[in-house]
Structure formats: structure tokens, C-alpha cells
Write an enzyme that holds these catalytic residues in place. Sequence first.
Site, PDB file in Angstrom:
ATOM      1  N   SER A  68       0.849  -1.197   0.000  1.00  0.00           N
ATOM      2  CA  SER A  68       0.000   0.000   0.000  1.00  0.00           C
ATOM      3  C   SER A  68       0.878   1.239   0.000  1.00  0.00           C
ATOM      4  CB  SER A  68      -0.903   0.020   1.236  1.00  0.00           C
ATOM      5  OG  SER A  68      -1.581   1.259   1.344  1.00  0.00           O
ATOM      6  N   TYR A 105      -1.543   0.437   9.974  1.00  0.00           N
ATOM      7  CA  TYR A 105      -1.738  -0.334   8.740  1.00  0.00           C
ATOM      8  C   TYR A 105      -0.601  -0.026   7.778  1.00  0.00           C
ATOM      9  CZ  TYR A 105      -3.815  -1.602   4.216  1.00  0.00           C
ATOM     10  OH  TYR A 105      -4.042  -2.124   2.966  1.00  0.00           O
ATOM     11  N   LYS A 138       2.290  -2.438   6.039  1.00  0.00           N
ATOM     12  CA  LYS A 138       2.497  -2.532   4.597  1.00  0.00           C
ATOM     13  C   LYS A 138       3.916  -2.126   4.202  1.00  0.00           C
ATOM     14  CE  LYS A 138      -1.429  -4.207   3.246  1.00  0.00           C
ATOM     15  NZ  LYS A 138      -1.509  -5.523   2.565  1.00  0.00           N
TER      16      LYS A 138
END
Length: 262
Positions: free
Chosen positions: A153, A166, A170
Site C-alpha cells: 500500500s 496499517y 504494509k
Amino acid sequence: MSEPTAPQSGQRFAGQVALITGASRGIGLGIAQRLNAEGATVILTARKAEALAEAVAQFPDGTAVGIAGKSDDAAHRAEVFDTIAEKFGRLDVLVTNVGINPVYGPLIDIDLDAARKILDVNVIGTLAWIQEAVHHEGLNFRENKGRVVSISSVAGQVPSPGISFYGISKAAVSHLTRSLAVELGPDIRVNAVAPAVVKTDFATALYEGREAEVAATYPAGRLGTPEDIAGAVAYLASADAEWITAQVLTADGGVITAGGSA
């Protein structure tokens, strides 16, 4: 042992077997559909059996298999790989797409148990799928010049308020990609795709009710679609990218270069 889909002219994955995790909807399903359209027999995994069955039903008969279970469950992974080995005796492409983000808010206040769960699924889970694909004797992954494509991401490239942990997970997936590519070459190529906001249920909170406003920050003028990411994955997994490994392909409509965030 049954044979993969018969090769057809002009299809980059004819006769090949591809496993896509987290594939009952969104990006994962889009990737499975693209690889299948180019000739691959696809194996889809997801947590919910009913949603997975609905996804598999969209494919031509005999070209898709669904196996339900939790991605971070070792018994589920073993079942998936044993089934592929028994049915097809080979694995050519592994797409690790499973990712979770159960929290939203400041990093300084994140619940540490939630943080551990994110790392366990997004990072350790990704590594586990790759490890087990490589080591499983019935898949011949190394002998088949296997290809791994993980979904990272852009949140792992720049600070992304609200989804910071998050993003941290990633960023780890991206570095995992580079590290494994060095270890596993020349037999296995390992790459990743790092999307910005893609119009899926997973990302709804990032654009719902303000899509035009968010899209206006993208030089491409729109948000991403599962098909956009599927095209990037198909390229990296194909023979067209035979000299490409250890790369994280940013698929973001130009938003990061333009100064935006995930």
C-alpha cells in the site's frame, strides 16, 4: 490428479495454477478474474465460505476452486496447499492479498493487541504463505519458476493519518518483498503492488460521501478500481516481467508524487 485449464493461444497464464488469498471480493477477486481470463486455473481463499462460493460461481466451470478459512491459520494454509498439490501437482503464481485494518485513529493511541493482530495477519501471514508455498514438496513452486506478488500500500510509503499502523505493516510487506526476492532468486521472482485508494468495501471509509473531492487530488482524476490493480499484478506475474524482481510497483494514479497520502 486433474490437469489445469487447457492452454489457449495468446494467454499468458495458459496451463498455469494461481493462488490468490483474500479473493472473495474487491482487489483479490479482480486479480483472480484477470489471471483466469488469461488462462490460469485459480484457487481463491477467503474467510467466509458463502461469499467465497458466490465468487467461485462467477468463473467458468472447472477453472476456479474456493477454499474457505482464516489466512493466519496454519491448518487452513496447509489445507490449501495440500489441495492444490493433490488436484494439480503444481503452483505457478502466488498472490498474497489478505490484509486487515481494524482500527482508525492516532497511532499514539492504538490498542496494542490490535496492532499485534495487524502485524500477525498482514506481515507474518504474508511471510507464512510464501514460506509454505516454497517448501511444499507437492507444488514444485521453485521448479516452475514461481512468481509471488504481494499487495502492499502507498500507506507504507508516506505517513497516512488515521491508518498509520496499517501503513507500518504494509511498509514491512514491501521490505519483505525485496528481501525475499534476493533470497529466492533466480528461481522465484517476488514483487509487490502498492495501491492508493481503490474503490472496494475495504476502503469505503476513505472516500465514501466525498469521492469527487478525494479523486480531485489524483493526477489521474479518479480513484483506483480492482481491475487497475489486477492489471499490474498480471504484468508482474507474467513472462513479460521476467527480468523484474524485488520491486514494489506503485499504482496510485499519481497521488503520492502530487503530495497526497493514502
